[in-house]
Design a protein around this motif. Structure first.
Motif, PDB file in Angstrom:
ATOM      1  N   LEU A  32       7.625  12.182  -3.064  1.00  0.00           N
ATOM      2  CA  LEU A  32       7.341  12.512  -1.669  1.00  0.00           C
ATOM      3  C   LEU A  32       7.112  11.247  -0.848  1.00  0.00           C
ATOM      4  CD1 LEU A  32       6.858  14.680   0.438  1.00  0.00           C
ATOM      5  CD2 LEU A  32       4.474  14.834  -0.347  1.00  0.00           C
ATOM      6  N   GLU A  33       6.440  10.276  -1.446  1.00  0.00           N
ATOM      7  CA  GLU A  33       6.177   9.025  -0.756  1.00  0.00           C
ATOM      8  C   GLU A  33       7.486   8.308  -0.393  1.00  0.00           C
ATOM      9  OE1 GLU A  33       4.578   5.144  -2.667  1.00  0.00           O
ATOM     10  OE2 GLU A  33       2.828   6.313  -2.061  1.00  0.00           O
ATOM     11  N   LEU A  34       8.416   8.289  -1.331  1.00  0.00           N
ATOM     12  CA  LEU A  34       9.715   7.659  -1.071  1.00  0.00           C
ATOM     13  C   LEU A  34      10.440   8.373   0.060  1.00  0.00           C
ATOM     14  CD1 LEU A  34      11.979   5.679  -1.765  1.00  0.00           C
ATOM     15  CD2 LEU A  34      12.753   7.303  -3.516  1.00  0.00           C
ATOM     16  N   HIS A  35      10.418   9.693   0.030  1.00  0.00           N
ATOM     17  CA  HIS A  35      11.070  10.469   1.087  1.00  0.00           C
ATOM     18  C   HIS A  35      10.456  10.195   2.439  1.00  0.00           C
ATOM     19  CE1 HIS A  35      12.589  13.880   3.368  1.00  0.00           C
ATOM     20  NE2 HIS A  35      11.348  14.293   3.571  1.00  0.00           N
ATOM     21  N   LEU A  36       9.120  10.166   2.501  1.00  0.00           N
ATOM     22  CA  LEU A  36       8.450   9.973   3.788  1.00  0.00           C
ATOM     23  C   LEU A  36       8.612   8.536   4.300  1.00  0.00           C
ATOM     24  CD1 LEU A  36       5.200  12.071   3.261  1.00  0.00           C
ATOM     25  CD2 LEU A  36       7.286  12.696   4.498  1.00  0.00           C
ATOM     26  N   GLU A  37       8.709   7.572   3.387  1.00  0.00           N
ATOM     27  CA  GLU A  37       8.983   6.197   3.803  1.00  0.00           C
ATOM     28  C   GLU A  37      10.340   6.106   4.471  1.00  0.00           C
ATOM     29  OE1 GLU A  37       8.610   3.870   0.296  1.00  0.00           O
ATOM     30  OE2 GLU A  37       6.430   3.640   0.466  1.00  0.00           O
ATOM     31  N   ILE A  38      11.317   6.808   3.893  1.00  0.00           N
ATOM     32  CA  ILE A  38      12.669   6.802   4.475  1.00  0.00           C
ATOM     33  C   ILE A  38      12.661   7.488   5.833  1.00  0.00           C
ATOM     34  CG2 ILE A  38      15.006   7.720   4.188  1.00  0.00           C
ATOM     35  CD1 ILE A  38      14.605   7.402   1.155  1.00  0.00           C
ATOM     36  N   VAL A  39      11.967   8.619   5.906  1.00  0.00           N
ATOM     37  CA  VAL A  39      11.880   9.357   7.183  1.00  0.00           C
ATOM     38  C   VAL A  39      11.157   8.518   8.223  1.00  0.00           C
ATOM     39  CG1 VAL A  39      10.869  11.364   8.319  1.00  0.00           C
ATOM     40  CG2 VAL A  39      12.005  11.634   6.117  1.00  0.00           C
ATOM     41  N   GLY A  40      10.048   7.877   7.811  1.00  0.00           N
ATOM     42  CA  GLY A  40       9.285   7.084   8.751  1.00  0.00           C
ATOM     43  C   GLY A  40      10.024   5.881   9.278  1.00  0.00           C
ATOM     44  N   ALA A  41      10.954   5.350   8.466  1.00  0.00           N
ATOM     45  CA  ALA A  41      11.707   4.171   8.885  1.00  0.00           C
ATOM     46  C   ALA A  41      12.912   4.536   9.737  1.00  0.00           C
ATOM     47  CB  ALA A  41      12.165   3.401   7.649  1.00  0.00           C
ATOM     48  N   LEU A  61       2.201   9.931   9.990  1.00  0.00           N
ATOM     49  CA  LEU A  61       3.461  10.568  10.333  1.00  0.00           C
ATOM     50  C   LEU A  61       3.198  11.860  11.096  1.00  0.00           C
ATOM     51  CD1 LEU A  61       5.360  10.136   6.953  1.00  0.00           C
ATOM     52  CD2 LEU A  61       5.756   8.875   9.072  1.00  0.00           C
ATOM     53  N   PRO A  62       4.101  12.223  12.004  1.00  0.00           N
ATOM     54  CA  PRO A  62       3.926  13.478  12.745  1.00  0.00           C
ATOM     55  C   PRO A  62       3.844  14.670  11.799  1.00  0.00           C
ATOM     56  CG  PRO A  62       5.681  12.144  13.699  1.00  0.00           C
ATOM     57  CD  PRO A  62       5.296  11.490  12.394  1.00  0.00           C
ATOM     58  N   GLY A  63       3.025  15.652  12.162  1.00  0.00           N
ATOM     59  CA  GLY A  63       2.844  16.823  11.315  1.00  0.00           C
ATOM     60  C   GLY A  63       4.128  17.571  11.056  1.00  0.00           C
ATOM     61  N   ASP A  64       5.027  17.587  12.045  1.00  0.00           N
ATOM     62  CA  ASP A  64       6.259  18.334  11.855  1.00  0.00           C
ATOM     63  C   ASP A  64       7.170  17.680  10.817  1.00  0.00           C
ATOM     64  OD1 ASP A  64       6.796  16.162  13.416  1.00  0.00           O
ATOM     65  OD2 ASP A  64       8.034  17.223  14.871  1.00  0.00           O
ATOM     66  N   VAL A  65       6.982  16.378  10.590  1.00  0.00           N
ATOM     67  CA  VAL A  65       7.757  15.697   9.547  1.00  0.00           C
ATOM     68  C   VAL A  65       7.281  16.152   8.174  1.00  0.00           C
ATOM     69  CG1 VAL A  65       8.251  13.467   8.460  1.00  0.00           C
ATOM     70  CG2 VAL A  65       8.285  13.686  10.957  1.00  0.00           C
ATOM     71  N   ILE A  66       5.963  16.230   8.011  1.00  0.00           N
ATOM     72  CA  ILE A  66       5.387  16.644   6.731  1.00  0.00           C
ATOM     73  C   ILE A  66       5.797  18.078   6.402  1.00  0.00           C
ATOM     74  CG2 ILE A  66       3.230  16.980   5.450  1.00  0.00           C
ATOM     75  CD1 ILE A  66       3.687  14.104   6.082  1.00  0.00           C
ATOM     76  N   ALA A  67       5.891  18.926   7.424  1.00  0.00           N
ATOM     77  CA  ALA A  67       6.084  20.356   7.211  1.00  0.00           C
ATOM     78  C   ALA A  67       7.542  20.795   7.221  1.00  0.00           C
ATOM     79  CB  ALA A  67       5.306  21.139   8.280  1.00  0.00           C
ATOM     80  N   THR A  68       8.481  19.885   7.272  1.00  0.00           N
ATOM     81  CA  THR A  68       9.886  20.275   7.345  1.00  0.00           C
ATOM     82  C   THR A  68      10.363  20.901   6.036  1.00  0.00           C
ATOM     83  OG1 THR A  68      10.655  18.111   6.611  1.00  0.00           O
ATOM     84  CG2 THR A  68      10.430  18.441   8.989  1.00  0.00           C
ATOM     85  N   ALA A  69      11.427  21.696   6.151  1.00  0.00           N
ATOM     86  CA  ALA A  69      12.032  22.307   4.967  1.00  0.00           C
ATOM     87  C   ALA A  69      12.548  21.228   4.020  1.00  0.00           C
ATOM     88  CB  ALA A  69      13.160  23.238   5.388  1.00  0.00           C
ATOM     89  N   ASP A  74       0.827  -1.198   0.000  1.00  0.00           N
ATOM     90  CA  ASP A  74       0.000   0.000   0.000  1.00  0.00           C
ATOM     91  C   ASP A  74       0.867   1.256   0.000  1.00  0.00           C
ATOM     92  OD1 ASP A  74      -2.316  -1.468   0.060  1.00  0.00           O
ATOM     93  OD2 ASP A  74      -2.448  -1.472   2.256  1.00  0.00           O
ATOM     94  N   PRO A  75       0.399   2.343  -0.646  1.00  0.00           N
ATOM     95  CA  PRO A  75       1.125   3.606  -0.578  1.00  0.00           C
ATOM     96  C   PRO A  75       1.295   4.036   0.870  1.00  0.00           C
ATOM     97  CG  PRO A  75      -0.589   3.702  -2.243  1.00  0.00           C
ATOM     98  CD  PRO A  75      -0.813   2.427  -1.477  1.00  0.00           C
ATOM     99  N   ALA A  76       2.329   4.832   1.096  1.00  0.00           N
ATOM    100  CA  ALA A  76       2.618   5.272   2.466  1.00  0.00           C
ATOM    101  C   ALA A  76       1.431   6.020   3.057  1.00  0.00           C
ATOM    102  CB  ALA A  76       3.850   6.167   2.475  1.00  0.00           C
ATOM    103  N   ALA A  77       1.125   5.712   4.312  1.00  0.00           N
ATOM    104  CA  ALA A  77       0.036   6.402   5.020  1.00  0.00           C
ATOM    105  C   ALA A  77       0.598   7.669   5.648  1.00  0.00           C
ATOM    106  CB  ALA A  77      -0.548   5.476   6.096  1.00  0.00           C
ATOM    107  N   TRP A  78       0.561   8.764   4.893  1.00  0.00           N
ATOM    108  CA  TRP A  78       1.176   9.994   5.369  1.00  0.00           C
ATOM    109  C   TRP A  78       0.524  10.513   6.643  1.00  0.00           C
ATOM    110  CZ3 TRP A  78       1.210  12.918   0.031  1.00  0.00           C
ATOM    111  CH2 TRP A  78       2.007  12.200  -0.865  1.00  0.00           C
ATOM    112  N   GLY A  79      -0.764  10.264   6.783  1.00  0.00           N
ATOM    113  CA  GLY A  79      -1.465  10.789   7.940  1.00  0.00           C
ATOM    114  C   GLY A  79      -0.971  10.225   9.260  1.00  0.00           C
TER     115      GLY A  79
END
Length: 209
Positions: free
Chosen positions: A199-208, A131-139, A124-129
């Protein structure tokens, strides 16, 4: 033409410096961003935006109000940017699309015919919701989005920039870029899919992490 546009155009025709400064401050950054989708450098994009304002000053007397002032302004910008971009050999006709068999999502992300559930997601695609909001909003995340947009084909980059960055409506984009409703929709879908994949790839890496 709306009442607000009529008042603005009348003020510009009178040479009202306050009105011009106001509309300049409102639209100039967006004009530069839009020009940047056609030309190679930020400095050239700034020049294109400046040329647009000179054209507005010269041409506001002939503005007939058949479109909104914003649409008229950006149409001038795109004409300027296309001419400048053509000299830099960067432009592609806005009506052109990628090949019909281009996939919005890579085929290897789905089960093949030999698998148990052909056509379904392998994962399944990454469940962005989640992840912490501050991760989504980072520079860093913002930078990933900007870089992904920059790597898009010209037509896709321009459409997603207008729709999702500048807030233009579908009708406005079609009018500005001489696109059919269907072409505009396809270009936007493909652009969003590519940006989402990055973005999904980036957030998967951050989430892991």
């Amino acid at each position: 033409m709306s009442e607000d546009d009529a008042e603005l155009v009348a003020a510009l025709r009178r040479g009202d410096e306050i009105a011009f400064r106001s509309v300049f401050e409102l639209y100039h950054p967006a004009l530069v961003r839009a020009a940047r989708t056609y030309v190679r450098t930020q400095s050239v994009a700034e020049e294109v935006a400046q040329d647009t304002w000179f054209a507005v000053i010269r041409g506001v007397g002939s503005f007939e109000g058949r479109s909104s002032f914003k649409t008229w302004l950006f149409r001038i910008l795109f004409n300027q940017a296309r001419s400048r971009g053509a000299r830099e050999s960067r432009t592609t006709p806005m009506s052109s699309l990628a090949s019909d068999d281009e996939r919005s999502v890579a085929a290897d992300r789905f089960e093949s015919r030999s698998d148990r559930y052909p056509g379904h997601w392998r994962a399944d695609p990454a469940a962005w919701g989640l992840l912490p909001g501050d991760v989504i909003a980072t520079a860093e995340t913002y930078s990933v989005i900007v870089d992904a947009i920059a790597l898009l084909p010209d037509t896709q980059r321009t459409v997603i920039s207008l729709r999702d960055v500048e807030g233009f409506t579908p009708d406005e984009v079609c009018s500005l870029l001489d696109l059919s409703e269907g072409n505009q929709r396809v270009l936007l879908h493909r652009a969003r899919s590519r940006v989402r994949a990055a973005l999904e790839l980036h957030l998967e890496i951050v989430g892991a992490a």
